[in-house]
Design a protein around this motif. Structure first.
Motif, PDB file in Angstrom:
ATOM      1  N   ALA A  69      24.279  44.405  41.086  1.00 44.14           N
ATOM      2  CA  ALA A  69      24.217  44.104  42.590  1.00 44.14           C
ATOM      3  C   ALA A  69      25.452  43.344  42.371  1.00 44.14           C
ATOM      4  O   ALA A  69      26.343  43.157  43.781  1.00 44.14           O
ATOM      5  CB  ALA A  69      23.558  43.629  43.335  1.00 44.14           C
ATOM      6  N   ALA A  70      25.837  42.274  41.638  1.00 45.02           N
ATOM      7  CA  ALA A  70      26.783  41.253  42.147  1.00 45.02           C
ATOM      8  C   ALA A  70      28.134  41.853  41.831  1.00 45.02           C
ATOM      9  O   ALA A  70      29.116  41.278  41.855  1.00 45.02           O
ATOM     10  CB  ALA A  70      26.618  40.359  40.975  1.00 45.02           C
ATOM     11  N   VAL A  71      28.334  43.260  40.914  1.00 43.38           N
ATOM     12  CA  VAL A  71      29.462  43.472  40.303  1.00 43.38           C
ATOM     13  C   VAL A  71      30.158  43.768  41.771  1.00 43.38           C
ATOM     14  O   VAL A  71      31.852  43.399  41.302  1.00 43.38           O
ATOM     15  CB  VAL A  71      29.798  44.827  39.249  1.00 43.38           C
ATOM     16  CG1 VAL A  71      30.561  45.329  39.104  1.00 43.38           C
ATOM     17  CG2 VAL A  71      28.258  43.422  38.177  1.00 43.38           C
ATOM     18  N   LEU A  72      29.676  44.850  42.292  1.00 41.14           N
ATOM     19  CA  LEU A  72      30.993  45.703  43.413  1.00 41.14           C
ATOM     20  C   LEU A  72      31.298  44.578  44.693  1.00 41.14           C
ATOM     21  O   LEU A  72      32.552  44.509  44.748  1.00 41.14           O
ATOM     22  CB  LEU A  72      30.092  46.875  43.965  1.00 41.14           C
ATOM     23  CG  LEU A  72      30.986  46.980  45.048  1.00 41.14           C
ATOM     24  CD1 LEU A  72      31.353  48.200  44.591  1.00 41.14           C
ATOM     25  CD2 LEU A  72      29.442  48.830  45.914  1.00 41.14           C
ATOM     26  N   PRO A  73      30.527  43.401  44.755  1.00 47.00           N
ATOM     27  CA  PRO A  73      31.342  42.539  45.712  1.00 47.00           C
ATOM     28  C   PRO A  73      32.449  41.573  45.153  1.00 47.00           C
ATOM     29  O   PRO A  73      32.857  41.342  46.015  1.00 47.00           O
ATOM     30  CB  PRO A  73      30.211  41.899  46.622  1.00 47.00           C
ATOM     31  CG  PRO A  73      28.541  41.895  45.061  1.00 47.00           C
ATOM     32  CD  PRO A  73      29.128  43.487  45.127  1.00 47.00           C
ATOM     33  N   ILE A  74      31.579  41.341  43.514  1.00 45.58           N
ATOM     34  CA  ILE A  74      32.456  40.129  42.763  1.00 45.58           C
ATOM     35  C   ILE A  74      33.901  41.320  42.805  1.00 45.58           C
ATOM     36  O   ILE A  74      35.139  40.649  42.973  1.00 45.58           O
ATOM     37  CB  ILE A  74      32.385  40.280  41.782  1.00 45.58           C
ATOM     38  CG1 ILE A  74      31.386  39.147  41.721  1.00 45.58           C
ATOM     39  CG2 ILE A  74      33.515  39.675  40.610  1.00 45.58           C
ATOM     40  CD1 ILE A  74      30.399  38.887  40.638  1.00 45.58           C
ATOM     41  N   ILE A  75      34.751  42.716  42.701  1.00 44.45           N
ATOM     42  CA  ILE A  75      35.228  43.310  42.696  1.00 44.45           C
ATOM     43  C   ILE A  75      36.074  43.478  44.039  1.00 44.45           C
ATOM     44  O   ILE A  75      36.934  42.743  44.281  1.00 44.45           O
ATOM     45  CB  ILE A  75      34.636  44.817  42.387  1.00 44.45           C
ATOM     46  CG1 ILE A  75      34.476  44.992  41.012  1.00 44.45           C
ATOM     47  CG2 ILE A  75      35.917  46.010  42.610  1.00 44.45           C
ATOM     48  CD1 ILE A  75      33.948  46.398  40.264  1.00 44.45           C
ATOM     49  N   SER A  76      35.346  43.631  45.356  1.00 43.87           N
ATOM     50  CA  SER A  76      35.985  43.703  46.767  1.00 43.87           C
ATOM     51  C   SER A  76      36.859  42.320  46.922  1.00 43.87           C
ATOM     52  O   SER A  76      37.508  42.230  47.667  1.00 43.87           O
ATOM     53  CB  SER A  76      34.712  44.008  46.963  1.00 43.87           C
ATOM     54  OG  SER A  76      34.362  45.003  47.309  1.00 43.87           O
ATOM     55  N   VAL A  77      35.577  41.226  46.638  1.00 42.01           N
ATOM     56  CA  VAL A  77      36.167  39.602  46.971  1.00 42.01           C
ATOM     57  C   VAL A  77      37.400  39.028  46.062  1.00 42.01           C
ATOM     58  O   VAL A  77      38.596  38.979  46.372  1.00 42.01           O
ATOM     59  CB  VAL A  77      34.740  38.744  46.854  1.00 42.01           C
ATOM     60  CG1 VAL A  77      35.872  37.504  46.972  1.00 42.01           C
ATOM     61  CG2 VAL A  77      33.695  39.061  47.556  1.00 42.01           C
ATOM     62  N   THR A  78      37.679  39.837  44.490  1.00 43.92           N
ATOM     63  CA  THR A  78      38.955  39.921  43.421  1.00 43.92           C
ATOM     64  C   THR A  78      39.860  40.739  44.305  1.00 43.92           C
ATOM     65  O   THR A  78      41.062  40.006  44.117  1.00 43.92           O
ATOM     66  CB  THR A  78      38.800  40.244  42.628  1.00 43.92           C
ATOM     67  OG1 THR A  78      37.090  39.303  42.101  1.00 43.92           O
ATOM     68  CG2 THR A  78      39.382  39.655  41.696  1.00 43.92           C
ATOM     69  N   ALA A  79      39.446  41.792  44.268  1.00 41.19           N
ATOM     70  CA  ALA A  79      40.600  42.566  45.472  1.00 41.19           C
ATOM     71  C   ALA A  79      41.279  42.209  46.680  1.00 41.19           C
ATOM     72  O   ALA A  79      42.172  41.962  46.762  1.00 41.19           O
ATOM     73  CB  ALA A  79      39.840  43.739  45.791  1.00 41.19           C
ATOM     74  N   GLY A  80      40.615  41.593  47.896  1.00 45.57           N
ATOM     75  CA  GLY A  80      40.687  40.877  48.629  1.00 45.57           C
ATOM     76  C   GLY A  80      41.696  39.494  48.389  1.00 45.57           C
ATOM     77  O   GLY A  80      42.747  39.603  49.209  1.00 45.57           O
ATOM     78  N   ILE A  81      40.759  38.960  47.354  1.00 45.21           N
ATOM     79  CA  ILE A  81      41.969  37.719  47.324  1.00 45.21           C
ATOM     80  C   ILE A  81      43.659  38.265  46.106  1.00 45.21           C
ATOM     81  O   ILE A  81      44.922  37.512  46.694  1.00 45.21           O
ATOM     82  CB  ILE A  81      41.468  36.964  46.130  1.00 45.21           C
ATOM     83  CG1 ILE A  81      40.064  35.916  46.689  1.00 45.21           C
ATOM     84  CG2 ILE A  81      42.714  35.229  45.562  1.00 45.21           C
ATOM     85  CD1 ILE A  81      39.632  35.515  45.860  1.00 45.21           C
ATOM     86  N   TRP A  82      42.983  38.901  45.809  1.00 46.76           N
ATOM     87  CA  TRP A  82      44.682  39.384  45.716  1.00 46.76           C
ATOM     88  C   TRP A  82      45.417  39.830  46.520  1.00 46.76           C
ATOM     89  O   TRP A  82      46.918  40.087  45.943  1.00 46.76           O
ATOM     90  CB  TRP A  82      44.074  40.801  44.219  1.00 46.76           C
ATOM     91  CG  TRP A  82      45.246  41.828  44.028  1.00 46.76           C
ATOM     92  CD1 TRP A  82      46.654  41.182  42.684  1.00 46.76           C
ATOM     93  CD2 TRP A  82      46.240  42.613  44.331  1.00 46.76           C
ATOM     94  NE1 TRP A  82      47.670  42.167  42.575  1.00 46.76           N
ATOM     95  CE2 TRP A  82      47.579  42.736  44.152  1.00 46.76           C
ATOM     96  CE3 TRP A  82      46.022  43.363  45.602  1.00 46.76           C
ATOM     97  CZ2 TRP A  82      48.167  44.067  44.638  1.00 46.76           C
ATOM     98  CZ3 TRP A  82      46.680  44.528  46.348  1.00 46.76           C
ATOM     99  CH2 TRP A  82      47.911  45.116  44.874  1.00 46.76           C
ATOM    100  N   LEU A  83      44.743  41.004  47.505  1.00 41.72           N
ATOM    101  CA  LEU A  83      45.546  41.537  48.763  1.00 41.72           C
ATOM    102  C   LEU A  83      46.630  40.409  49.434  1.00 41.72           C
ATOM    103  O   LEU A  83      47.383  40.177  49.776  1.00 41.72           O
ATOM    104  CB  LEU A  83      45.061  42.368  49.431  1.00 41.72           C
ATOM    105  CG  LEU A  83      45.375  42.754  50.570  1.00 41.72           C
ATOM    106  CD1 LEU A  83      47.168  43.799  50.024  1.00 41.72           C
ATOM    107  CD2 LEU A  83      44.649  43.380  51.619  1.00 41.72           C
ATOM    108  N   ALA A  84      45.605  39.293  49.214  1.00 48.35           N
ATOM    109  CA  ALA A  84      46.267  37.656  50.099  1.00 48.35           C
ATOM    110  C   ALA A  84      47.451  37.540  49.421  1.00 48.35           C
ATOM    111  O   ALA A  84      48.531  37.046  50.337  1.00 48.35           O
ATOM    112  CB  ALA A  84      44.890  36.131  50.536  1.00 48.35           C
ATOM    113  N   GLU A  85      47.229  37.432  47.800  1.00 49.37           N
ATOM    114  CA  GLU A  85      48.420  36.772  46.891  1.00 49.37           C
ATOM    115  C   GLU A  85      49.495  37.865  47.074  1.00 49.37           C
ATOM    116  O   GLU A  85      50.580  37.556  47.057  1.00 49.37           O
ATOM    117  CB  GLU A  85      48.411  36.471  45.465  1.00 49.37           C
ATOM    118  CG  GLU A  85      46.988  35.311  45.503  1.00 49.37           C
ATOM    119  CD  GLU A  85      47.126  34.065  46.566  1.00 49.37           C
ATOM    120  OE1 GLU A  85      49.000  33.713  45.289  1.00 49.37           O
ATOM    121  OE2 GLU A  85      47.054  33.143  46.642  1.00 49.37           O
TER     122      GLU A  85
END
Length: 256
Positions: A69-85
């Motif tokens: 269950a932790a994999v999908l939110p980790i992917i989404s949060v990482t993608a969000g941080i990448w988008l902010a950068e």
């Protein structure tokens, strides 16, 4: 160029170098995020495919589901941080484009043109090729591993513990968990497409003509004003290159 103009150019060059360094650091962070995420997801899927994680799940079913269950939110949060950068890179690049115009205008030629070259007319070049490369290298990467993680979550968590005949409150939360994080990833991907495709306004066109005049309070040289109305004012050759000095020069000529 007078001393004031030289000082202005030096200040803009210093700001230009600072922003270029900020872009470099942000790009490095983006690469680290992607590599770290790829390593984490690859490790989880490797453990699943090898059966090692399943063996762990036989001892602790809750812990096994927690990892999946932790994999999908980790992917989404990482993608969000990448988008902010990436958005930070684009904003800095837009401002660098404006600085290039200002620097080139002050020194009288155009030795600095990198950011303007990046935003050139795409019909004349293969700029779309680079945009597609970014979309494949980043956005598609997040989407692919997100879809695979969602399918793994459905198979291991939802199908293994939930039946259609009776869905408990916990079962409902498990489904809601999947929908929420999948939706977040889709939204991030769609906005990433807009950012990478330069769908937002940059520092060209009306931004240069309106925003620059307001923020920089750019001065109009008398020589340029006279050249614009040759039928009203005779041509005057000025020896100086700033508005203040040209005013002084004009007054001195009037006194003589």
């Amino acid at each position: 160029m007078d001393d004031t103009g030289a000082t202005d150019v030096d200040a803009m060059l210093e700001m230009y170098g600072f922003l270029r360094n900020e872009i470099t650091q942000s790009n490095r962070l983006q690469q680290q995020l992607v590599l770290g995420l790829a390593t984490f997801v690859g490790l989880v899927f490797g453990l699943v495919f090898s059966g090692a994680l399943a063996d762990f799940g036989t001892q602790s079913s809750a812990s096994y589901q927690l990892v999946i269950a932790a994999v999908l939110p980790i992917i989404s949060v990482t993608a969000g941080i990448w988008l902010a950068e990436q958005s930070r890179v684009m904003m800095a690049g837009n401002y660098l484009q404006l600085l290039e115009h200002k620097i080139n205008d002050r020194i009288g030629n155009a030795p600095m043109s990198w950011e303007n070259w990046l935003r050139r007319d795409t019909s004349l070049t293969n700029q779309k090729t680079y945009d597609v490369a970014y979309l494949i290298g980043y956005v598609c990467f997040f989407l692919v591993i997100g879809v695979l993680s969602g399918l793994l979550y459905i198979y291991e968590v939802i199908m293994g513990t939930i039946t259609l005949n009776s869905i408990s409150f916990i079962g409902f939360l498990k489904i809601l968990w999947l929908l929420i994080w999948s939706g977040v990833l889709v939204i991030i991907s769609l906005h990433s497409y807009r950012v990478l495709g330069h769908k937002t306004e940059n520092m060209s066109g009306k931004v240069l003509t309106r925003w620059e005049e307001k923020e920089f309070q750019s001065e109009v040289l008398l020589s340029e004003a006279f050249d614009a109305y040759p039928d009203l004012v005779e041509n005057i050759e000025f020896e100086t290159s700033s508005t203040e000095e040209q005013f002084r020069e004009l007054l001195e000529r009037a006194d003589n």
